[in-house]
Design an enzyme around this catalytic site. Sequence first.
Site, PDB file in Angstrom:
ATOM      1  N   ASP A  21       0.828  -1.208   0.000  1.00 27.13           N
ATOM      2  CA  ASP A  21       0.000   0.000   0.000  1.00 27.13           C
ATOM      3  C   ASP A  21       0.867   1.264   0.000  1.00 27.13           C
ATOM      4  OD1 ASP A  21      -2.340   1.426  -0.037  1.00 27.13           O
ATOM      5  OD2 ASP A  21      -2.741   1.236   2.116  1.00 27.13           O
ATOM      6  N   HIS A  38       2.526   3.444  -8.975  1.00 31.24           N
ATOM      7  CA  HIS A  38       2.341   2.018  -9.269  1.00 31.24           C
ATOM      8  C   HIS A  38       3.554   1.479 -10.040  1.00 31.24           C
ATOM      9  CE1 HIS A  38      -1.604   2.298  -7.650  1.00 31.24           C
ATOM     10  NE2 HIS A  38      -2.129   2.992  -8.656  1.00 31.24           N
ATOM     11  N   LEU A 132      10.856 -20.429  -4.840  1.00 35.33           N
ATOM     12  CA  LEU A 132       9.778 -19.633  -4.247  1.00 35.33           C
ATOM     13  C   LEU A 132       8.461 -19.793  -5.018  1.00 35.33           C
ATOM     14  CD1 LEU A 132       8.939 -17.146  -2.366  1.00 35.33           C
ATOM     15  CD2 LEU A 132       9.567 -15.717  -4.327  1.00 35.33           C
TER      16      LEU A 132
HETATM   17  C1  IPE Z   1      -5.455  -2.681  -0.264  1.00 34.70           C
HETATM   18  O1  IPE Z   1      -5.085  -1.366  -0.472  1.00 34.70           O
HETATM   19  C2  IPE Z   1      -5.465  -3.405  -1.561  1.00 34.70           C
HETATM   20  C3  IPE Z   1      -4.165  -3.603  -2.174  1.00 34.70           C
HETATM   21  C4  IPE Z   1      -2.992  -3.315  -1.645  1.00 34.70           C
HETATM   22  C5  IPE Z   1      -4.168  -4.204  -3.479  1.00 34.70           C
HETATM   23  P1  IPE Z   1      -6.178  -0.189  -0.587  1.00 34.70           P
HETATM   24  O2  IPE Z   1      -5.418   1.063  -0.720  1.00 34.70           O
HETATM   25  O3  IPE Z   1      -7.136  -0.515  -1.657  1.00 34.70           O
HETATM   26  O4  IPE Z   1      -6.905  -0.307   0.814  1.00 34.70           O
HETATM   27  P2  IPE Z   1      -7.822   0.720   1.608  1.00 34.70           P
HETATM   28  O5  IPE Z   1      -8.968   1.034   0.712  1.00 34.70           O
HETATM   29  O6  IPE Z   1      -7.009   1.919   1.920  1.00 34.70           O
HETATM   30  O7  IPE Z   1      -8.235  -0.004   2.830  1.00 34.70           O
HETATM   31  C1  IPE Z   2      -1.512   0.286  -3.382  1.00 34.10           C
HETATM   32  O1  IPE Z   2      -1.291   1.661  -3.422  1.00 34.10           O
HETATM   33  C2  IPE Z   2      -1.741  -0.291  -4.762  1.00 34.10           C
HETATM   34  C3  IPE Z   2      -3.136  -0.670  -5.039  1.00 34.10           C
HETATM   35  C4  IPE Z   2      -4.108  -0.679  -4.181  1.00 34.10           C
HETATM   36  C5  IPE Z   2      -3.444  -1.090  -6.404  1.00 34.10           C
HETATM   37  P1  IPE Z   2      -2.505   2.691  -3.449  1.00 34.10           P
HETATM   38  O2  IPE Z   2      -2.832   2.952  -4.868  1.00 34.10           O
HETATM   39  O3  IPE Z   2      -3.605   2.214  -2.603  1.00 34.10           O
HETATM   40  O4  IPE Z   2      -1.812   3.963  -2.809  1.00 34.10           O
HETATM   41  P2  IPE Z   2      -2.442   4.964  -1.741  1.00 34.10           P
HETATM   42  O5  IPE Z   2      -2.961   4.136  -0.609  1.00 34.10           O
HETATM   43  O6  IPE Z   2      -3.523   5.713  -2.436  1.00 34.10           O
HETATM   44  O7  IPE Z   2      -1.299   5.823  -1.333  1.00 34.10           O
HETATM   45 MG    MG Z   3      -4.042   2.425  -0.626  1.00 31.69          MG
END
Ligand code: IPE
Ligand code: IPE
Ligand code: MG
Length: 245
Positions: A21, A38, A132
Site C-alpha cells: 500500500d 504504481h 519460491l
Molecule cells: C489494499 O489497499 C489493496 C491492495 C494493496 C491491493 P487499498 O489502498 O485498496 O486499501 P484501503 O482502501 O485503503 O483499505
Molecule cells: C496500493 O497503493 C496499490 C493498489 C491498491 C493497487 P494505493 O494505490 O492504494 O496507494 P495509496 O494508498 O492511495 O497511497
Molecule cells: Mg491504498
Amino acid sequence: MDYTSFFNKDLLPKHIAIIMDGNGRWAKNHNKPRIFGHKNGVLSVRDVVEGAGEIGLNYLTLYAFSTENWNRPKVEITALMQLLVNTISKEVKSLNDSNVRLLAIGDLQSLPGNCEKEMLKAIEKTKNNTGLTLVLALSYSSKWEIVQAVKKLAADVKNNQLDINNINETVFKNYLQTHDIPDPELLIRTSGESRISNFLLWQIAYSELYFTEKLWPDFRKEDLFKAIGDFQQRERRFGLTSEQL
Ligand code: IPE
Ligand code: IPE
Ligand code: MG
C-alpha cells in the site's frame, strides 16, 4: 548480502503475505500522477521477490488489486491493468531463471481478457519451478473467496458428495483458493495503515501482523528482512500460556 544480521535463517516463516500500500501517496509526494507510484511499486516487487528467493522463502503472497479497487477512477484501473500485462510478460523469463513458480488467487475472469491470458500463460510457463512460490492476489477479496468456497461446498452437500456432519475446518479450507498454500505466518502492510482491507481473513487467523510507515515504492528486500527479524522476536502462543511453550 549478509542477511544473517537481520534474522536467523534457520527460523524462517514459510509464508509471508504483503499488502502493498501507498503507491498513490508516494506519487503525490513526488508531484506525479498515481500511476507513477504504481510503476515504481513494480521495482519494489522485483526487489522483494529477489530477496525472498535469496533467503529461500517458500511462499510470498502479494496483494496487487482488490475487488474494491474496481471502484477507482477508470483511468487508474486501465493503467494498472496495462502495467500488470506488461510486467507479467516481461518478468516471466526472470521468474523462470530464478526458479519462481507463479500462482494467482482472486477472480481472474473479471480481469480484462489480455490480463487473464498473460497471467494464465505465466502460471503455465512457471509451473514446474521448485523455488519460491509467488502468489499474486488479483481482483481478490477474502469475503468473495469465502462465499465462492461456501457455494462449492453447498453444491457438494446437495449432490451428496459431502455429509454436513463431516464439515470441519480442514474440509472447509479445501474449498478456498489457497487450499494448497500454508497459512501466512507473517503479514506485512506498508504505508502506515493498520487494517486488513479484505485480505486473507480466514488464512491470517493466527498470523503475526507487521505494520510499517514505509510507502510501498520505498520498500526493499532489507525491509522484508527487518520484518522477518521482528517476527522472530515474537512469542507465538496459539492460546497457550508462555510456560506451556
Ligand atoms: C489494499 O489497499 C489493496 C491492495 C494493496 C491491493 P487499498 O489502498 O485498496 O486499501 P484501503 O482502501 O485503503 O483499505
Ligand atoms: C496500493 O497503493 C496499490 C493498489 C491498491 C493497487 P494505493 O494505490 O492504494 O496507494 P495509496 O494508498 O492511495 O497511497
Ligand atoms: Mg491504498
